[in-house]
Design an enzyme around this catalytic site. Sequence first.
Site, PDB file in Angstrom:
ATOM      1  N   ASP A 144       0.840  -1.242   0.123  1.00  0.00           N
ATOM      2  CA  ASP A 144      -0.068  -0.117  -0.069  1.00  0.00           C
ATOM      3  C   ASP A 144       0.850   1.333  -0.037  1.00  0.00           C
ATOM      4  O   ASP A 144       2.238   1.103   0.226  1.00  0.00           O
ATOM      5  CB  ASP A 144      -0.935  -0.103   1.277  1.00  0.00           C
ATOM      6  CG  ASP A 144      -1.960   0.854   1.214  1.00  0.00           C
ATOM      7  OD1 ASP A 144      -2.397   1.556  -0.082  1.00  0.00           O
ATOM      8  OD2 ASP A 144      -2.503   1.322   2.465  1.00  0.00           O
ATOM      9  N   GLU A 147       2.783   4.792  -4.058  1.00  0.00           N
ATOM     10  CA  GLU A 147       2.842   5.823  -5.152  1.00  0.00           C
ATOM     11  C   GLU A 147       3.965   6.578  -5.360  1.00  0.00           C
ATOM     12  O   GLU A 147       4.383   6.688  -6.490  1.00  0.00           O
ATOM     13  CB  GLU A 147       1.831   6.892  -5.032  1.00  0.00           C
ATOM     14  CG  GLU A 147       0.022   6.084  -5.233  1.00  0.00           C
ATOM     15  CD  GLU A 147      -0.285   5.211  -4.180  1.00  0.00           C
ATOM     16  OE1 GLU A 147       0.105   5.351  -2.939  1.00  0.00           O
ATOM     17  OE2 GLU A 147      -0.976   4.520  -4.475  1.00  0.00           O
ATOM     18  N   ASP A 224      -8.666   3.641  -1.997  1.00  0.00           N
ATOM     19  CA  ASP A 224      -9.504   3.734  -0.956  1.00  0.00           C
ATOM     20  C   ASP A 224     -10.780   4.691  -1.403  1.00  0.00           C
ATOM     21  O   ASP A 224     -11.058   5.913  -1.280  1.00  0.00           O
ATOM     22  CB  ASP A 224      -8.961   5.127  -0.051  1.00  0.00           C
ATOM     23  CG  ASP A 224      -7.658   4.198   0.715  1.00  0.00           C
ATOM     24  OD1 ASP A 224      -7.417   3.031   0.560  1.00  0.00           O
ATOM     25  OD2 ASP A 224      -6.759   4.903   1.546  1.00  0.00           O
TER      26      ASP A 224
HETATM   27  C1  NAG Z   1     -14.030   1.852  -7.442  1.00  0.00           C
HETATM   28  C2  NAG Z   1     -13.778   3.042  -7.091  1.00  0.00           C
HETATM   29  O1  NAG Z   1     -14.835   3.774  -6.920  1.00  0.00           O
HETATM   30  N1  NAG Z   1     -12.569   3.831  -6.695  1.00  0.00           N
HETATM   31  C3  NAG Z   1     -12.246   5.075  -6.011  1.00  0.00           C
HETATM   32  C4  NAG Z   1     -11.997   4.926  -4.833  1.00  0.00           C
HETATM   33  O2  NAG Z   1     -11.506   6.083  -4.370  1.00  0.00           O
HETATM   34  C5  NAG Z   1     -10.469   6.803  -4.837  1.00  0.00           C
HETATM   35  C6  NAG Z   1      -9.976   7.889  -4.150  1.00  0.00           C
HETATM   36  O3  NAG Z   1     -10.801   8.244  -2.977  1.00  0.00           O
HETATM   37  C7  NAG Z   1     -11.015   7.206  -6.143  1.00  0.00           C
HETATM   38  O4  NAG Z   1      -9.782   7.567  -7.008  1.00  0.00           O
HETATM   39  C8  NAG Z   1     -11.396   5.829  -6.943  1.00  0.00           C
HETATM   40  O5  NAG Z   1     -12.100   6.214  -8.354  1.00  0.00           O
END
Ligand code: NAG
Length: 347
Positions: A144, A147, A224
């Site tokens: 995790d 990045e 997240d």
């Molecule tokens: C699957 C989904 O909805 N992913 C989102 C989860 O949250 C992150 C950041 O808060 C987003 O970048 C994703 O698109």
Amino acid sequence: MLVMIFHCCTYLVLSQVIRTFREKGIPCDVVWMDIDYMDGFRCFTFDNNHFPDPKSMVDDLHSIGCKSIWMLDPGIKEEKGYFVYESGSENDVWIKKADGSPFIGEVWPGDCVFPDFTSERIRTWWARLVRDFISNGVDGIWNDMNEPAMTTTTKTMPESNIHRGDADIGGVQNHSYYHNVYGMLMARSTYEGMVMSNTEKRPFVLTRAGFIGSQRYAATWTGDNLSNWEHLHMSLSMVLQLGLSGQPLSGPDIGGFAGNATPRLFGRWMGVGALFPFSRGHSEAGTVDHEPWSFGEECEEVCRLALLRRYRLLLHIYTLFYVSHKKGTPVAAPLFFAGNNVCLTIH
Ligand SMILES: CC(=O)N[C@H]1CO[C@H](CO)[C@@H](O)[C@@H]1O
Ligand SMILES: *[C@@H]1O[C@H](CO)[C@@H](O)[C@H](O)[C@H]1NC(C)=O
């Protein structure tokens, strides 16, 4: 077939949770250990109060048919006497600032240094730590914050930081040159450590950050996300597009990571999520419980049916993964992959 299953992921994981899954006839075969298992968020350590004997705990989980996957982040606490920090400093593995001193950034444990995964020598240093860590009975690793993410406002490290990359990938360069591949190289090094620990076993790594080619080393989840309908909706196109981009093994945190799911949202998301290539529930510390039975009997039954459906389809899903492995095709494919003979009417 480790990844074809529903993973339960909570901050306070007890084998009791797994036993409840078993008693209720809801499939669940992997427990995920988020950062709280560590001693003060120091990678490669265990919190002595809650995990005094990880090996016995893992043996107990294995005895009821359950695997465990443990988190490792790139941020290493800058602290005299902490074996990973000492070893890394001795071996000169940290990413540097423009002035040549190790870069220090803030993540969960406070001030941290970061291994420079652009160098094979340094990847091997990390892989050896992973190999030793696996001896606790660890079945897989979850990378995790790679990045790499910082908890400060800049979100990541300064672009002027210096990496001592190998000549074949670009040599010595600043962070902006290597930023996009850092996460993949961490996953690669983690994967290589798992191979080192056992050449007979297929490694399992999950990574948040990736790049073209990451699928050789790790699965990806979509980060997240939030417990809301919009994020449930987005998770469909994200998984399909990750598949088209060469990453066949992906999925969102089912039920949403941040915020509280409602019974209706959780049940719907499980219905969809049980058919994603990577199928795992996970929620942030401090949110309401996100176990299938936490939302009442109806939701529990919806989740049970959805997950049993996945298990009925396991052989088919396995075949899709095999074809993906041989040909690079997505596991969750958009409808147009069904070919020209399909006539679609969309109302
Ligand atoms: C699957 C989904 O909805 N992913 C989102 C989860 O949250 C992150 C950041 O808060 C987003 O970048 C994703 O698109
Ligand atoms: C990083 O290096 C590139 C060349 O590889 C250069 O164009 C850029 O200005 C540098 N950025 C910083 C912040 O040093």
